[in-house]
Write an enzyme that holds these catalytic residues in place. Structure first.
Site, PDB file in Angstrom:
ATOM      1  N   SER A 262      26.603 -27.775   5.678  1.00 59.73           N
ATOM      2  CA  SER A 262      25.619 -28.327   6.789  1.00 59.73           C
ATOM      3  C   SER A 262      25.129 -27.460   7.754  1.00 59.73           C
ATOM      4  CB  SER A 262      26.155 -29.649   7.347  1.00 59.73           C
ATOM      5  OG  SER A 262      26.923 -29.138   8.577  1.00 59.73           O
ATOM      6  N   LYS A 263      24.205 -27.796   8.582  1.00 60.36           N
ATOM      7  CA  LYS A 263      23.653 -26.731   9.679  1.00 60.36           C
ATOM      8  C   LYS A 263      24.605 -26.348  10.411  1.00 60.36           C
ATOM      9  CE  LYS A 263      18.901 -28.667  10.101  1.00 60.36           C
ATOM     10  NZ  LYS A 263      19.049 -29.998   9.620  1.00 60.36           N
ATOM     11  N   ARG A 264      25.940 -26.881  10.590  1.00 59.68           N
ATOM     12  CA  ARG A 264      27.065 -26.460  11.434  1.00 59.68           C
ATOM     13  C   ARG A 264      27.621 -25.148  10.846  1.00 59.68           C
ATOM     14  NH1 ARG A 264      31.366 -28.894  10.623  1.00 59.68           N
ATOM     15  NH2 ARG A 264      30.694 -30.018   8.922  1.00 59.68           N
ATOM     16  N   HIS A 265      27.392 -24.674   9.553  1.00 58.69           N
ATOM     17  CA  HIS A 265      27.547 -23.601   8.987  1.00 58.69           C
ATOM     18  C   HIS A 265      26.870 -22.486   9.156  1.00 58.69           C
ATOM     19  CE1 HIS A 265      30.107 -27.023   6.859  1.00 58.69           C
ATOM     20  NE2 HIS A 265      31.085 -26.176   7.461  1.00 58.69           N
TER      21      HIS A 265
END
Ligand code: GLU
Length: 506
Positions: A262-265
């Site tokens: 996800s964007k967190r990565h």
């Protein structure tokens, strides 16, 4: 037994995105595997837009889809933009069809009208919650209504949806090409899901199954998150009396921490990768390895190679881990494979954006354009991203700020000695500017020897004067591109500064 003609198996698969977001790595992986499977098996790859969720639909996402795949160089054989024998390939243009098939299921007694109001559904839900009941979903209240009676109420215009009758007992089985035989208890399936909504719009399940059937899809390769929908789809196929396609649920794509990517990565949308200076070849190569292994020990694959060696047997069951560092490595590899001219053309927009050729995103003039191409070999081995190129070459297009005095000094040398070295170096500019690397090297070595100075000591102050840094792209190429005149001016500027610090009158 008499032999009979069996037509060859023509595979047909599809990428069926819902245009409710930007194209991301997971979607591209699904599309790529479908594309490769079709190519490797001599079949057809289809694009179908599943735009039934009108509230989340945005035409910008459709544009993004086309832009993304054009950039990646992945093309479908049939699709909304190019047509094909099963057009239209956009679900919102096929609504009448889904209604017709939902009604067919009512006729077959495999589906029923449901007249429950949202308020009633809410009451059921809150009562269950109060009673701490483990039951979820619809309570099948309308399943008991007599068929004629329900048909009359619907014909009279009473608001209703159409729900699928999930068989109350038994299990649903299917075979997944990757995961093997799968069995699902029917009472674990969403009780009687809606097929057609009260506004006449189909749900994903109905539209997806009807289209896969009508479009002759033989293989459904999709992300594993769709696995829970498959028993329901199998029941739908059975209810229609159709043969289901072969299913293959692709391994999940995770971040390094084992959680769904996800964007967190980091970047997940292809747009982001594109703007960060990734090459499509690198992205395709890396994404093709997310959940599949091909030839032992081989890392680099062109799309053409993948088209030949892809097969479902090469897929891994284990989730794929998305490694940004590995992708970066691939990008560096593909950057190095480009010709100087091609790489310059790819890096040009980044250079213009970075103001390399002047303010306000000026385009290069002829001399700058030529210098930019000539400079590519200086940095080709040293970058992983296109956007790194302008920064590494900036010193060629604008005089870099004058570094601190200490930067000029070779190890154990004082300013006076450094000035001498730089004065010696100044004499090299003319001859170096017209020599290729090999000749320049031989020349400078002989020169250093004849003046009894170490080569490194001769080069360091010269490098700092010309490039503004102790670590820089190669010196000989730099002198060639700057030319003897500009190089000399930079050396004079450095000499003046050093002499000033040294208390000498300039
Ligand atoms: N429209 C679904 C999606 O957005 C398609 C899932 C499938 O391939 O069946 O991914």
């Amino acid at each position: 037994m008499a032999r009979c003609y069996t037509p060859p198996m023509i595979t047909r698969d599809r990428y069926a995105p819902s245009p409710t977001g930007l194209q991301h790595i997971g979607g591209v992986r699904t599309a790529l595997f479908n594309y490769l499977f079709a190519k490797a098996s001599g079949g057809a790859f289809i694009l179908r837009l599943e735009d039934t969720d009108r509230s989340r639909f945005d035409p910008a996402y459709v544009k993004n889809l086309y832009d993304t795949f054009a950039w990646l160089g992945l093309y479908w054989d049939e699709g909304p933009d190019i047509g094909g024998p099963y057009a239209p390939y956009i679900q919102s243009e096929r609504f009448a069809l889904y209604r017709q098939y939902a009604l067919e299921l009512i006729d077959k007694d495999k589906a029923y009208y449901c007249f429950c109001s949202p308020e009633r559904l809410e009451t059921v839900r809150s009562k269950r919650e109060a009673a701490r009941s483990s039951e979820t979903g619809y309570d099948r209240y309308c399943r008991a209504i007599k068929r004629d009676h329900a048909a009359k109420r619907a014909a009279d215009g009473e608001p209703c949806v159409i729900r699928l009758k999930i068989p109350l007992d038994n299990t649903t089985r299917f075979h997944d090409q990757l995961l093997g035989d799968i069995e699902w208890q029917n009472n674990d399936i969403n009780p009687d899901p809606v097929l057609l909504k009260s506004d006449g719009f189909p749900t994903y399940h109905l539209a997806n199954v009807v289209d896969d059937h009508l479009m002759g899809i033989t293989h459904v390769l999709r992300a594993q998150e769709w696995l829970p929908s498959t028993p329901l789809h199998v029941i739908l196929y059975q209810s229609f009396g159709w043969n289901p396609p072969a299913f293959c649920h692709l391994p999940m794509v995770m971040g390094q921490d084992g959680k769904k990517l996800s964007k967190r990565h980091g970047a997940t949308s292809v747009d982001e990768f594109r703007h960060q200076g990734y090459l499509p070849e690198a992205l395709i190569n890396y994404v093709a390895l997310l959940g599949a292994s091909y030839i032992e020990g081989k890392d680099l694959y062109t799309l053409e190679e993948l088209e030949v060696c892809f097969s479902l047997e090469k897929l891994n069951k284990a989730p794929a881990i998305f490694d940004y560092k590995k992708l970066e490595w691939y990008n560096g590899q593909y950057i190095r494979m480009k010709s100087d001219k091609d790489l310059a053309a790819l890096a040009l927009p980044h250079a213009v954006d970075a103001g390399l050729f002047g303010q306000n995103n000026a385009a290069p003039d002829e001399t700058q354009g030529r210098a930019f191409i000539e400079a590519i070999p200086l940095i080709k081995e040293r970058v992983s991203f296109l956007h790194e190129i302008p920064e590494k070459l900036r010193y060629l297009f604008a005089e870099p700020p004058l570094p601190e005095t200490s930067e000029f000094l070779p190890k154990a040398m004082d300013i006076a000695k450094t000035i001498e070295l730089l004065e010696l170096g100044r004499e090299l500019l003319e001859p170096l500017a017209s020599r290729n690397d090999a000749d320049a090297e031989a020349f400078i070595k002989a020169y250093a020897e004849s003046h009894s100075v170490k080569l490194g000591n001769l080069m360091m102050p010269l490098r700092v004067a010309l490039t503004g840094a102790r670590v820089s792209p190669p010196l000989f190429g730099t002198v060639r591109i700057l030319g003897a005149h500009v190089s000399r001016a930079r050396v004079e500027r450095a000499l003046a500064a050093l002499r000033k610090v040294n208390g000498q009158i300039t």
